[in-house]
Design a protein around this motif. Structure first.
Motif, short mmCIF file in Angstrom:
data_model
loop_
_atom_site.label_atom_id
_atom_site.label_comp_id
_atom_site.label_asym_id
_atom_site.label_seq_id
_atom_site.Cartn_x
_atom_site.Cartn_y
_atom_site.Cartn_z
N ASN A 128 23.29 35.79 20.35
CA ASN A 128 23.32 34.43 20.63
C ASN A 128 25.06 34.35 20.74
O ASN A 128 25.87 34.78 19.86
CB ASN A 128 23.03 33.64 19.33
CG ASN A 128 21.49 33.67 19.41
OD1 ASN A 128 20.87 32.83 20.22
ND2 ASN A 128 20.81 34.59 18.47
N GLY A 158 18.46 33.04 24.15
CA GLY A 158 17.19 33.34 24.97
C GLY A 158 17.15 34.53 25.58
O GLY A 158 17.01 35.44 24.83
N ASN A 159 17.61 34.86 26.70
CA ASN A 159 17.35 36.06 27.56
C ASN A 159 18.76 36.73 27.45
O ASN A 159 18.97 37.99 28.19
CB ASN A 159 16.98 35.98 28.89
CG ASN A 159 15.68 35.51 28.99
OD1 ASN A 159 14.76 35.62 28.21
ND2 ASN A 159 15.44 34.42 29.87
N ASP A 187 22.47 34.30 29.36
CA ASP A 187 21.69 33.23 29.80
C ASP A 187 22.55 31.99 29.94
O ASP A 187 23.80 32.01 29.68
CB ASP A 187 20.51 32.90 28.36
CG ASP A 187 19.29 32.12 29.13
OD1 ASP A 187 19.40 31.99 30.21
OD2 ASP A 187 18.44 31.81 28.19
#
Length: 236
Positions: A128, A158-159, A187
């Motif tokens: 993150n 997320g990814n 992301d």
């Protein structure tokens, strides 16, 4: 047969454990590269490395992941030092500025695994990235109104993921780590603007976080990985 497992001691004191692990990897690559990938990665048996005639060291997956956790914290610290460049200019008769950006990073799911005959692979998932910036604008000509200012928060999760392949060799009696490959996938940033802002400045900020800023952070992340592995760990 000896068994090495991760302890619950503070991560700074376990740095040497990870370096010992790296030394064992180097020895295994040099002396026992014939062992199969299946044998090296058997989680029920641990990781068996021949370090001398008649001696074998068994390393648990827990230790590998613990070592990855150490690298995780070091890389997160390096990412938090990344400087996001100021964005400023003039458009439609207004001067604008996006500055004082601060980046923080957290990585929730570090893991590591042996790669037969070469070294380690490190995977840092659950990344993150959080950025906070100030923004302002004002009419270029006197009396410089209308004008405005505010702040923004930008988050990418997320990814977002980071991975690296690490080789270990023995040079002059000392284990030397090197990054053979690294990948950083970020992301798209979710940007929240605080304050009343001109629509074109909003679009400019969104485009910057999707383009140049995202690219700059990814490049800095790769440099951070190399710095942690090849400089920080090699100096311990």
């Amino acid at each position: 047969v000896f068994f090495i497992f991760a302890s619950e001691t503070p991560h700074y004191t376990t740095m040497n454990i990870f370096l010992l692990l790296s030394c064992l990897i180097a020895t295994a690559v040099a002396n026992d590269s014939s062992r199969s990938h299946r044998d090296l990665l058997n989680p029920r048996k641990g990781v068996g490395l021949t370090v001398a005639a008649g001696m074998e060291v068994e390393i648990s997956q827990k230790l590998l992941d613990y070592g990855a956790g150490i690298i995780n914290e070091l890389i997160a610290t390096e990412l938090s030092k990344v400087a996001i460049p100021e964005i400023s200019g003039e458009k439609d008769g207004f001067n604008y500025d996006v500055s004082n950006c601060q980046l923080s990073a957290s990585i929730s799911s570090p893991s590591a695994a042996f790669v037969a005959g070469s070294g380690l692979s490190i995977d840092l998932a659950g990344v993150n990235l959080d950025a906070k910036c100030d923004w302002s604008y004002k009419l270029h000509s006197w009396p410089h109104v209308p004008d405005g200012s505010g702040s923004l928060d930008a988050t990418a999760g997320g990814n977002t993921a980071v991975s690296a392949s690490i080789a270990a060799t023995v040079q002059g009696g000392k284990v030397v780590l090197s990054v053979t490959q690294s990948n950083v996938d970020i992301d798209d940033f979710d940007v929240s603007i605080h304050g009343s802002i001109l629509s074109w400045l909003y679009d400019l900020i969104i485009d910057a976080f999707k383009g140049d800023i995202k690219s700059d952070i990814a490049s800095a992340a790769k440099s951070a990985i190399t710095n942690v592995i090849e400089t920080t760990l090699n100096q311990v």
